[in-house]
Design a protein around this motif. Structure first.
Motif, PDB file in Angstrom:
ATOM      1  N   ALA A 140       0.952  -0.797  -0.004  1.00  8.81           N
ATOM      2  CA  ALA A 140       0.188   0.237  -0.698  1.00  8.81           C
ATOM      3  C   ALA A 140       0.634   1.195  -0.270  1.00  8.81           C
ATOM      4  CB  ALA A 140      -0.933  -0.437   0.721  1.00  8.81           C
ATOM      5  N   ASN A 141       2.125   1.188   0.675  1.00  8.67           N
ATOM      6  CA  ASN A 141       3.049   1.938   0.405  1.00  8.67           C
ATOM      7  C   ASN A 141       3.888   2.146  -0.060  1.00  8.67           C
ATOM      8  OD1 ASN A 141       0.950   3.670   3.180  1.00  8.67           O
ATOM      9  ND2 ASN A 141       1.655   2.524   4.112  1.00  8.67           N
ATOM     10  N   ALA A 142       4.814   3.408  -0.787  1.00 11.53           N
ATOM     11  CA  ALA A 142       5.943   2.976  -1.817  1.00 11.53           C
ATOM     12  C   ALA A 142       7.172   3.711  -0.850  1.00 11.53           C
ATOM     13  CB  ALA A 142       6.028   4.058  -2.712  1.00 11.53           C
ATOM     14  N   LYS A 143       8.026   2.432  -1.765  1.00 13.08           N
ATOM     15  CA  LYS A 143       9.792   3.252  -0.556  1.00 13.08           C
ATOM     16  C   LYS A 143      10.230   4.364  -0.920  1.00 13.08           C
ATOM     17  CE  LYS A 143       9.420  -1.351   2.065  1.00 13.08           C
ATOM     18  NZ  LYS A 143       9.830  -2.563   2.103  1.00 13.08           N
ATOM     19  N   GLY A 144      10.993   5.114  -0.133  1.00 11.62           N
ATOM     20  CA  GLY A 144      12.280   6.127  -1.253  1.00 11.62           C
ATOM     21  C   GLY A 144      12.878   5.490  -1.449  1.00 11.62           C
ATOM     22  N   HIS A 145      13.189   5.372  -2.856  1.00 12.70           N
ATOM     23  CA  HIS A 145      15.210   5.013  -3.100  1.00 12.70           C
ATOM     24  C   HIS A 145      15.971   5.983  -3.521  1.00 12.70           C
ATOM     25  CE1 HIS A 145      14.942   0.706  -2.832  1.00 12.70           C
ATOM     26  NE2 HIS A 145      13.625   1.019  -2.579  1.00 12.70           N
ATOM     27  N   LEU A 146      16.011   6.556  -3.108  1.00 12.78           N
ATOM     28  CA  LEU A 146      16.820   8.484  -3.297  1.00 12.78           C
ATOM     29  C   LEU A 146      17.647   8.692  -1.122  1.00 12.78           C
ATOM     30  CD1 LEU A 146      14.356  11.334  -3.851  1.00 12.78           C
ATOM     31  CD2 LEU A 146      13.790   8.665  -2.600  1.00 12.78           C
ATOM     32  N   PRO A 147      18.307   9.708  -1.955  1.00 11.41           N
ATOM     33  CA  PRO A 147      19.189  10.248  -0.937  1.00 11.41           C
ATOM     34  C   PRO A 147      17.497  11.076  -0.169  1.00 11.41           C
ATOM     35  CG  PRO A 147      20.205  10.720  -2.453  1.00 11.41           C
ATOM     36  CD  PRO A 147      19.159   9.964  -3.194  1.00 11.41           C
ATOM     37  N   ILE A 148      17.477  11.425   1.596  1.00 12.84           N
ATOM     38  CA  ILE A 148      16.647  11.472   2.095  1.00 12.84           C
ATOM     39  C   ILE A 148      17.316  13.314   1.589  1.00 12.84           C
ATOM     40  CG2 ILE A 148      16.684   9.877   4.040  1.00 12.84           C
ATOM     41  CD1 ILE A 148      17.947  11.428   5.745  1.00 12.84           C
ATOM     42  N   LEU A 149      17.948  13.726   1.599  1.00  9.09           N
ATOM     43  CA  LEU A 149      17.333  15.014   1.530  1.00  9.09           C
ATOM     44  C   LEU A 149      16.388  15.827   0.198  1.00  9.09           C
ATOM     45  CD1 LEU A 149      21.357  16.087   1.773  1.00  9.09           C
ATOM     46  CD2 LEU A 149      19.318  15.965   3.697  1.00  9.09           C
ATOM     47  N   PHE A 150      15.966  14.405  -0.112  1.00 11.54           N
ATOM     48  CA  PHE A 150      15.723  15.159  -2.056  1.00 11.54           C
ATOM     49  C   PHE A 150      13.906  14.097  -1.501  1.00 11.54           C
ATOM     50  CE2 PHE A 150      19.725  14.552  -4.505  1.00 11.54           C
ATOM     51  CZ  PHE A 150      20.122  15.381  -4.025  1.00 11.54           C
ATOM     52  N   ASN A 151      13.184  14.833  -2.658  1.00  9.32           N
ATOM     53  CA  ASN A 151      11.322  14.150  -2.583  1.00  9.32           C
ATOM     54  C   ASN A 151      11.515  13.147  -4.434  1.00  9.32           C
ATOM     55  OD1 ASN A 151      10.719  15.041  -0.912  1.00  9.32           O
ATOM     56  ND2 ASN A 151      10.165  17.492  -1.407  1.00  9.32           N
ATOM     57  N   PRO A 152      11.387  12.110  -4.460  1.00  7.00           N
ATOM     58  CA  PRO A 152      11.298  11.685  -5.271  1.00  7.00           C
ATOM     59  C   PRO A 152       9.808  12.401  -6.390  1.00  7.00           C
ATOM     60  CG  PRO A 152       9.535  11.011  -3.423  1.00  7.00           C
ATOM     61  CD  PRO A 152      10.387  12.111  -2.654  1.00  7.00           C
ATOM     62  N   SER A 153      10.547  12.480  -7.825  1.00 11.49           N
ATOM     63  CA  SER A 153       9.758  12.719  -8.960  1.00 11.49           C
ATOM     64  C   SER A 153       8.752  11.697  -9.469  1.00 11.49           C
ATOM     65  CB  SER A 153      11.005  13.135  -9.825  1.00 11.49           C
ATOM     66  OG  SER A 153      11.934  14.149  -9.543  1.00 11.49           O
ATOM     67  N   TYR A 154       9.140  10.355  -9.147  1.00  9.81           N
ATOM     68  CA  TYR A 154       7.994   9.551 -10.034  1.00  9.81           C
ATOM     69  C   TYR A 154       7.981   8.122  -9.230  1.00  9.81           C
ATOM     70  CZ  TYR A 154       9.470  11.869 -13.847  1.00  9.81           C
ATOM     71  OH  TYR A 154       9.846  12.837 -14.730  1.00  9.81           O
ATOM     72  N   ARG A 155       7.204   7.522  -9.427  1.00  8.01           N
ATOM     73  CA  ARG A 155       6.780   6.286  -8.664  1.00  8.01           C
ATOM     74  C   ARG A 155       6.877   4.708  -9.261  1.00  8.01           C
ATOM     75  NH1 ARG A 155       1.714   5.335  -4.646  1.00  8.01           N
ATOM     76  NH2 ARG A 155       3.392   6.576  -3.109  1.00  8.01           N
ATOM     77  N   VAL A 156       7.539   4.074  -9.056  1.00  2.52           N
ATOM     78  CA  VAL A 156       8.089   2.847  -9.602  1.00  2.52           C
ATOM     79  C   VAL A 156       7.247   1.437  -9.168  1.00  2.52           C
ATOM     80  CG1 VAL A 156       9.366   1.206 -10.659  1.00  2.52           C
ATOM     81  CG2 VAL A 156       9.627   3.563 -10.921  1.00  2.52           C
ATOM     82  N   GLU A 157       6.537   0.866  -9.910  1.00  3.54           N
ATOM     83  CA  GLU A 157       6.021  -0.457  -9.124  1.00  3.54           C
ATOM     84  C   GLU A 157       6.991  -1.307  -9.701  1.00  3.54           C
ATOM     85  OE1 GLU A 157       1.189  -0.824  -9.785  1.00  3.54           O
ATOM     86  OE2 GLU A 157       0.623   1.550  -9.436  1.00  3.54           O
ATOM     87  N   GLU A 158       6.364  -2.664  -8.869  1.00  4.34           N
ATOM     88  CA  GLU A 158       7.250  -3.797  -9.002  1.00  4.34           C
ATOM     89  C   GLU A 158       5.928  -5.070  -9.357  1.00  4.34           C
ATOM     90  OE1 GLU A 158       9.753  -6.574  -5.834  1.00  4.34           O
ATOM     91  OE2 GLU A 158       7.784  -5.972  -5.383  1.00  4.34           O
ATOM     92  N   VAL A 159       6.072  -5.806 -10.824  1.00  2.00           N
ATOM     93  CA  VAL A 159       4.591  -6.327 -10.783  1.00  2.00           C
ATOM     94  C   VAL A 159       5.614  -7.865 -10.904  1.00  2.00           C
ATOM     95  CG1 VAL A 159       3.480  -4.634 -12.498  1.00  2.00           C
ATOM     96  CG2 VAL A 159       5.244  -5.845 -13.376  1.00  2.00           C
TER      97      VAL A 159
END
Length: 822
Positions: A373-392
């Motif tokens: 239900a919730n995504a995990k950030g895969h980027l440095p904590i100083l940044f906000n994500p630009s995209y959400r990528v799903e696992e299928v």
């Protein structure tokens, strides 16, 4: 003396905010990334911050005198280092005078801010401060709980302060400690946190000059939970929201002091408290660092490492940058553990050219695991994500994917229900009595390391063959997911230009993220990738590889001047930093023409892993074993639920170097340096230099200071004994034992092997190969970077066009540091 506190609301609010800003945020266990515990003090010089901490907590930024004596006895600190330290600090002592001062054995015993609970405790011979911390910590654990508690907290919907008023009125602990009339007093308190703080200041008679420091000391006394509240504010600010929970925690802490003072009032307590306030108001001016023996010793320790590092870098003159096309380019995260592996890989195969870049590979995404239900950030904590990528899952229809997602949810719910039944108060004993014998097989397997105690969270609810089919997808499965085709060239260009990969591509380009395999380890994410917010780099590497192999992306890149040859293919990998094995992903998406290249790469990676394991085995105490036995030992560490030192992670980190790989390829940096590839000649507008100085360099400082703080003051900025850790709040953090404050930082087992320190408390040495004007321009435009460098939270060097090393001094001048003759 008039102790009337100024009632001006704006002044009080500013004082509250000043104290709250001194607290560093604490990230949760699910992404336990390194944080500089002194983050809130970065606007002041390093040693000035140390003096402030001595006043607040009784411990500054240096080790015990005995530690430095050991370093001198072992030769780690030499007389030349001491002489240079005395000159650097502008000390009036010469070396003989300093040695006499040190031999006198006088260590400073600082006078620290005393809370009212401290003073009352010295009178009653009861630890009232610990009592207050225990009551607040128990309340915080219930209020902030993220699903661990079996019973819901009744006042969860209210603010922290108003919830505490309800809770404290029912809590009988104060009555059992002899505090009478507490419920009545609580009912008379102001309803707003600021009003409560103003009441507490009046009741305690805190002079205006002490207000901010008293607030700071109060927050440090419950520093773990204050850090968690500071994290809540950090996250709110990223979303353009406001969160004042940390101010409410401060209100509760100072109200506790005022309650103790009013409910235990008496002439003796009043007299002692006035004495304490007078002593605190008469604090002497901060000591001169140049006359502080421990500061001289710490500076000498740091100079000793600097001299060795500079001597090594200066020995490489005009390194040749090879332009020939290599068979493989391998991009590793700049994490210090990759320095050893990169060196080993280049040793077993000169055909491989390695690169260093942050492990999110420049793609700013959050990752949604399959069925989550919730995504995990895969980027440095100083940044906000630009995209959400799903696992299928691959190779299945949408109907089958939906059915598998439902099945996974069902398995997880069943598992949670079974676990709840086994651990509930009503059934736990009867369960063990009736079915405990059936668990003996698994218990033996787990104890001997034959099996994994629990599934990795990412695999929960999936069978092995189901998990193996999971893959990230760039496509937009649902609105708001994926990376649109129109955006892909720009995303890829950002990644490649900042990685320094814009031409001369190899046939195979490996993007190697990293992660660690352990069990029964609450702080496991601290061993994973800090550039991926405490996740492994698997998803980031696979997403980047899919993006760069995408035909739409490549056509767009060609229009931007970056032409990737048709025979160049990107492949994702994951470096397990516990076993030093590298797993390659999605090999079936590569053409058959590259099968032999893949087999060759896998053989080189296996050989490099063997060399790396043997080098690391010395620090793990298994250097006397054969290579096969060392491999068996590190695999055991991944499954052993009693293992407190599965690996040494980033212990020993001391340098950050951004330069072409040719600058460091011939050097053995001992796994102590973050290596970021950077060639300023290809950075026309110095945008990559700015990115390096404002993101990876800052994160490197955070990691470095987390280890520093955990070593010099583990009580306040570490997490004590790992064996005693108990998870609280689901994934918030750990307590040491069954009570006390929420612990921050690293456990002692992460920096000490039981006999000796594995880490050294050194500030990060940053070395950039770039023009002076470009560096000064970035420093001038970014206050955070300016504070780090000019307040000496890092030591800053540059490699000039004359190949010499220059150090930036506090007066903003550059001083040549290469030894004579080099």
């Amino acid at each position: 003396m008039n102790n009337t506190v100024e009632r001006d609301n704006s002044s009080l609010s500013r004082n509250i905010e000043a104290a709250c800003q001194r607290i560093a945020p604490l990230w949760p266990l699910r992404n336990f990334v390194a944080v500089n515990p002194y983050f809130g003090l970065g606007d002041r010089p390093f040693w000035q911050a140390g003096q402030l901490l001595k006043r607040m907590a009784g411990k500054g930024l240096t080790m015990s005198r005995a530690y430095y004596r050991e370093q001198m006895d072992s030769g780690r600190i030499q007389k030349e280092d001491l002489e240079e330290a005395l000159r650097t600090l502008g000390s009036p002592w010469n070396l003989p005078a300093f040695e006499r001062e040190m031999a006198s054995g006088k260590e400073e015993n600082p006078v620290r801010i005393s809370l009212l609970s401290d003073v009352l405790g010295s009178i009653d011979r009861r630890d009232w401060s610990q009592f207050v911390v225990e009551r607040m910590s128990q309340f915080c654990a219930a209020f902030f709980d993220e699903g661990q508690a079996m019973w819901p907290f009744p006042w969860k919907s209210r603010s922290f302060y108003s919830s505490w008023l309800e809770y404290a009125a029912l809590d009988k602990s104060a009555w059992m400690m002899g505090l009478r009339g507490m419920p009545r007093k609580l009912r008379s308190l102001p309803h707003s946190p600021e009003g409560a703080i103003a009441w507490a200041l009046d009741a305690l008679g805190i002079p205006p000059s002490l207000v901010v420091d008293y607030f700071h000391a109060a927050l440090l006394s419950i520093g773990g939970w204050a850090g968690w509240a500071r994290y809540q504010r950090w996250q709110a600010e990223l979303g353009k929201r406001q969160d004042d929970t940390i101010r409410e925690i401060l209100a509760v802490r100072v109200v506790w002091d005022a309650l103790l003072y009013t409910l235990r009032s008496g002439p003796f307590l009043g007299h002692r408290w006035q004495e304490a306030l007078s002593e605190m108001s008469a604090f002497p001016s901060p000591a001169d660092p140049s006359r502080d023996v421990d500061i001289v010793l710490q500076t000498a320790l740091e100079i000793g490492y600097q001299k060795k590092l500079i001597r090594s870098l200066c020995s490489v003159s005009s390194p040749a940058i090879t332009e020939d096309r290599s068979l493989v380019q391998a991009v590793f995260c700049i994490d210090v553990r990759s320095e050893i592996f990169r060196r080993a890989l280049e040793t077993v195969s000169p055909s491989v050219r390695t690169h260093g870049f942050a492990g999110f590979f420049g793609v700013l995404v959050e990752f949604l695991p399959f069925g989550a239900a919730n995504a995990k950030g895969h980027l440095p904590i100083l940044f906000n994500p630009s995209y959400r990528v799903e696992e299928v899952p691959t190779g299945v229809s949408k109907y089958e994917a939906s059915r598998l997602a439902s099945l996974r949810h069902h398995r997880i719910r069943s598992s949670n229900a079974w676990k709840g039944f086994k651990t509930s108060a009503a059934s736990c004993f009867s369960y063990v009595e009736s079915f405990g014998i059936l668990s003996i097989g698994k218990l033996l397997g787990d104890s001997f390391g034959w099996s994994r105690t629990v599934k990795h969270p990412d695999r929960k609810g999936l069978k092995e063959h189901e998990y193996d089919r999971m893959t990230p997808t760039l496509d937009t499965e649902r609105p708001g997911s994926g990376i649109p085709e129109a955006d892909r060239p720009a995303v890829a260009e950002f990644a490649l230009r900042n990685m320094g990969l814009t031409g001369n591509f190899a046939r195979l380009v490996l993007l190697a993220g990293h992660g660690s395999t352990t069990v029964n380890n609450p702080q496991a994410t601290a061993l994973d990738c800090g550039a991926c917010a405490g996740q492994t780099g698997e998803a980031s590497a696979r997403i980047a590889a899919f993006l760069l192999n995408d035909p739409v992306t490549r056509r767009g890149l060609a229009q931007k001047g970056i032409v990737i040859p048709e025979d160049t293919w990107f492949v994702a990998g994951l470096h397990d930093t516990t076993t030093d094995t590298v797993t390659l992903y999605d090999k079936d998406t590569l053409p058959p023409s590259h099968d032999e290249d893949i087999r060759l790469l896998e053989r080189w990676l296996e050989q490099a892993g063997q060399l790396t394991r043997m080098e690391r085995s010395v620090f793990l105490g298994t250097g006397n074993l054969s290579s096969e036995d060392v491999f068996d030992d590190v695999r055991r560490r991944t499954r052993d639920w009693s293992e407190v030192r599965p690996e040494w992670a980033l212990a020993g980190n001391a340098a950050f170097i951004a330069a072409p790989r040719a600058r460091t390829a011939s050097l053995n940096l001992g796994g102590r340096a973050f290596l970021h590839d950077y060639n300023w000649h290809n950075d026309k507008e110095f945008s990559t230099l700015q990115l390096i100085m404002t993101a990876p360099m800052v994160v490197g400082n955070w990691i470095n200071m987390q280890y520093y703080g955990s070593m010099v003051d583990n009580l306040h900025f570490g997490s004590g004994n790992k064996v005693l850790h108990n998870v609280v709040g689901g994934s918030i953090g750990v307590l040491e034992g069954n009570g006390g404050d929420l612990r921050t930082g690293l456990a002692m087992q992460s920096i000490h092997d039981g006999h000796r320190w594995i880490h050294e408390p050194l500030r990060l040495n940053v070395v950039l190969e770039a023009p002076e004007e470009a560096i000064d321009d970035v420093i001038g435009r970014h206050p955070l970077v300016q504070n780090l460098i000019e307040n000496e939270w890092v030591f800053f060097f540059r490699i000039g066009e004359d190949q010499r090393i220059y150090q930036r001094k506090k007066n903003r001048t550059w001083e040549k540091r290469c030894p004579d003759g080099q």
